[in-house]
Design a protein around this motif. Structure first.
Motif, mmCIF file in Angstrom:
data_model
loop_
_atom_site.group_PDB
_atom_site.id
_atom_site.type_symbol
_atom_site.label_atom_id
_atom_site.label_comp_id
_atom_site.label_asym_id
_atom_site.label_seq_id
_atom_site.Cartn_x
_atom_site.Cartn_y
_atom_site.Cartn_z
ATOM 1 N N HIS A 312 66.129 -42.819 71.164
ATOM 2 C CA HIS A 312 65.479 -42.773 72.479
ATOM 3 C C HIS A 312 64.139 -42.054 72.409
ATOM 4 N N ALA A 313 64.162 -40.763 72.119
ATOM 5 C CA ALA A 313 62.930 -39.978 72.200
ATOM 6 C C ALA A 313 61.907 -40.416 71.147
ATOM 7 N N TRP A 314 62.326 -40.498 69.878
ATOM 8 C CA TRP A 314 61.384 -40.809 68.792
ATOM 9 C C TRP A 314 60.823 -42.225 68.927
ATOM 10 N N LEU A 315 61.687 -43.199 69.120
ATOM 11 C CA LEU A 315 61.223 -44.584 69.214
ATOM 12 C C LEU A 315 60.407 -44.823 70.475
ATOM 13 N N ASN A 316 60.778 -44.185 71.588
ATOM 14 C CA ASN A 316 59.981 -44.335 72.806
ATOM 15 C C ASN A 316 58.623 -43.668 72.659
ATOM 16 N N ALA A 317 58.542 -42.568 71.930
ATOM 17 C CA ALA A 317 57.241 -41.922 71.693
ATOM 18 C C ALA A 317 56.315 -42.860 70.924
ATOM 19 N N PHE A 318 56.828 -43.501 69.866
ATOM 20 C CA PHE A 318 55.995 -44.425 69.093
ATOM 21 C C PHE A 318 55.685 -45.683 69.895
ATOM 22 N N ALA A 319 56.657 -46.158 70.662
ATOM 23 C CA ALA A 319 56.392 -47.339 71.495
ATOM 24 C C ALA A 319 55.284 -47.054 72.494
ATOM 25 N N GLU A 320 55.283 -45.863 73.070
ATOM 26 C CA GLU A 320 54.241 -45.511 74.037
ATOM 27 C C GLU A 320 52.896 -45.361 73.359
ATOM 28 N N MET A 321 52.860 -44.738 72.199
ATOM 29 C CA MET A 321 51.589 -44.574 71.472
ATOM 30 C C MET A 321 51.004 -45.922 71.070
ATOM 31 N N LEU A 322 51.875 -46.867 70.688
ATOM 32 C CA LEU A 322 51.415 -48.177 70.205
ATOM 33 C C LEU A 322 51.425 -49.232 71.303
ATOM 34 N N THR A 323 51.636 -48.820 72.550
ATOM 35 C CA THR A 323 51.711 -49.727 73.716
ATOM 36 C C THR A 323 52.685 -50.871 73.465
ATOM 37 N N PHE A 324 53.805 -50.559 72.825
ATOM 38 C CA PHE A 324 54.860 -51.532 72.543
ATOM 39 C C PHE A 324 55.757 -51.595 73.773
ATOM 40 N N ALA A 325 55.809 -52.745 74.439
ATOM 41 C CA ALA A 325 56.415 -52.815 75.770
ATOM 42 C C ALA A 325 57.928 -52.976 75.757
ATOM 43 N N ASP A 326 58.505 -53.471 74.662
ATOM 44 C CA ASP A 326 59.953 -53.682 74.628
ATOM 45 C C ASP A 326 60.622 -52.404 74.137
#
Length: 486
Positions: A312-326
């Protein structure tokens, strides 16, 4: 309802998705919809923002963290006259971080080296394709032979690259043990890079041999894929409009807090039972059993913290940094009553890779049962590889629990889980607690037995030390008494 069915149902409000995956709308032309990636949030993100009950549970965990900090503060101050606050397990676990960084840079260099190799392979395949023509008699060599030789050379180069990526860090960690957390970083990253390279190979190599096909990805997109929170390669992913750096900071703060949370749990509730294991030649069986049961509750809390930290936390942090929407990295696995659904929902990132690159290719050749068995065994072996290289010894507890008992739970809960979902959700949680209690006990037992027991000629990476040292004995005056006799 399956994921695809639910997607089609949700999409029916704006249009209809036909069997080929096209979105049909009265006001727009047909366009392709990738059923694997859609703009969506993680389940816990939705629950925390919409449910006061889930938010209260989140606050309860924060309150427990604060209580653990106060408990550790007072205990260390009264017993030792100093304040540790769980810092020492963190420092010890991330020890020799410089060597860890060098190994990670080596893995990254090999992952980056794959891209120019793919470009060279694509160029050679295109040249051979242009010159491929029916060869006249007695004219060596045939362009078809050259194309087959080029494909064989490319497969050999890929095998060498993956062999170096997996072999060199494994050899280095086997030669000289690295601290536990640092070893986990090295092994998990080498497996992650290998899975990404394989995914790109499967997607892009057929393009090299197809006339007028989709072009190979740019280096920028390949680099984006290396760090995107997914293991499935696509030419395009759903993206958000901007990066919310406040959200990134919050998730990274959660990662740091959970690392210390686990440190407190290990330092106060797990290590006291096992840190002296092996210092005495004998230990009573009752103490071992008592320690195992005492570790059940801390282990399940540590398990939940690890899930939240990574998935949750780690993957969502990278998704937010990389504007990954899924952001659907997991589903509501905690509500499941069937182990087959639990395995699919627990970690969708790895599950999707295993499904697309192991299970689906094997089903037509080997059947569903053998394909499922292969997925479980491959997953169990790589889980055990991470633990063996991180701990510095081979102790296949997880391999047996996941590859044997975990696999057996799939058919055992398939029917009963549907008929009695409430009961078997309880059964699932009970087995998770017992299993994690065993894992959080047996691995520390072996670790401290190797650390505290005297060295012997029979010591080996593959032979468990805790089986012979210390000797587990019954209490000398132990007898069974009738519990109903007063």
């Amino acid at each position: 309802m399956s994921e695809d069915s639910a997607l089609r149902s949700r999409s029916s409000k704006k249009g209809d998705i036909n069997q080929n995956g096209h979105l049909q709308n009265k006001n727009e032309k047909k366009k392709w919809v990738d059923m694997s990636f859609l703009p969506r949030e993680s389940p816990l993100t939705v629950l925390l923002s919409t449910s006061l009950h889930i938010r209260a549970i989140y606050h309860i965990f924060i309150a427990i963290l604060i209580i653990l900090m106060m408990d550790t503060f007072m205990y260390d101050f009264v017993e030792f006259g100093k304040i540790k606050l769980g810092v020492y397990p963190v420092i010890y676990g991330f020890g020799d971080i410089g060597r860890c960084g060098r190994l990670w840079l080596f893995e990254l260099a090999l992952a980056l080296a794959f891209y120019p190799g793919l470009r060279v392979y694509g160029l050679g395949a295109r040249v051979l394709r242009k010159h491929t023509a029916p060869a006249p008699p007695r004219r060596p060599p045939s362009p078809r032979v050259l194309s087959a030789a080029w494909s064989t050379l490319g497969a050999a180069a890929l095998a060498a690259l993956l062999g170096a990526l997996l072999g060199v860090p494994s050899w280095d960690l086997g030669r000289r043990h690295l601290a536990l957390a640092s070893g986990c970083i090295v092994t998990l990253e080498m497996i992650r890079f290998a899975m990404k390279i394989y995914a790109v190979t499967v997607a892009c190599v057929p393009r090299c041999h197809a006339a007028g096909g989709t072009p190979l990805p740019s280096f920028r997109h390949y680099l984006y894929f290396l760090f995107a929170p997914t293991l499935l390669y696509r030419d395009k992913y759903p993206r958000t409009e901007k990066t919310r750096w406040g959200v990134v900071a919050l998730h990274l703060l959660e990662v740091v807090a959970i690392i210390f949370y686990n440190s407190f749990l290990w330092e106060r509730f797990i290590l006291p039972y096992w840190s002296d294991y092996g210092k005495e030649p004998q230990v009573q069986l009752g103490r071992v059993v008592q320690a195992m049961f005492a570790c059940v509750l801390p282990s399940i809390i540590s398990f939940l913290c690890g899930f939240y930290c990574v998935l949750h936390a780690w993957l969502n942090a990278f998704a937010e940094m990389l504007t990954f929407a899924d952001r659907l990295f997991y589903e509501e696995w905690w509500t499941m009553s069937e182990y087959s659904k639990y395995y699919r929902a627990w970690n969708r990132v790895v599950y999707a890779w295993l499904r697309d690159h192991i299970y689906i290719p094997l089903v037509p050749r080997a059947g569903r049962s053998l394909a499922t068995l292969s997925v479980f065994l491959i997953s169990a072996v790589f889980h055990e590889l991470v633990l063996a290289l991180s701990f510095g010894f081979f102790y296949p507890v997880l391999l047996v629990m996941f590859g044997v008992f975990g696999l057996l739970c799939v058919p055992l809960t398939a029917t009963c889980g549907r008929l009695f979902p409430g009961v078997f959700n309880l059964v699932m949680w009970l087995t998770l607690m017992v299993g994690n209690g065993l894992l959080w006990s047996l691995y520390p037992m072996e670790y401290f037995a190797r650390k505290n027991c005297p060295a012997s000629p029979g010591d080996s990476f593959f032979v468990p030390k805790s089986w012979s040292c210390p000797e587990i004995v019954m209490k000398s005056n132990w007898t069974f008494n009738n519990p109903f006799t007063f």
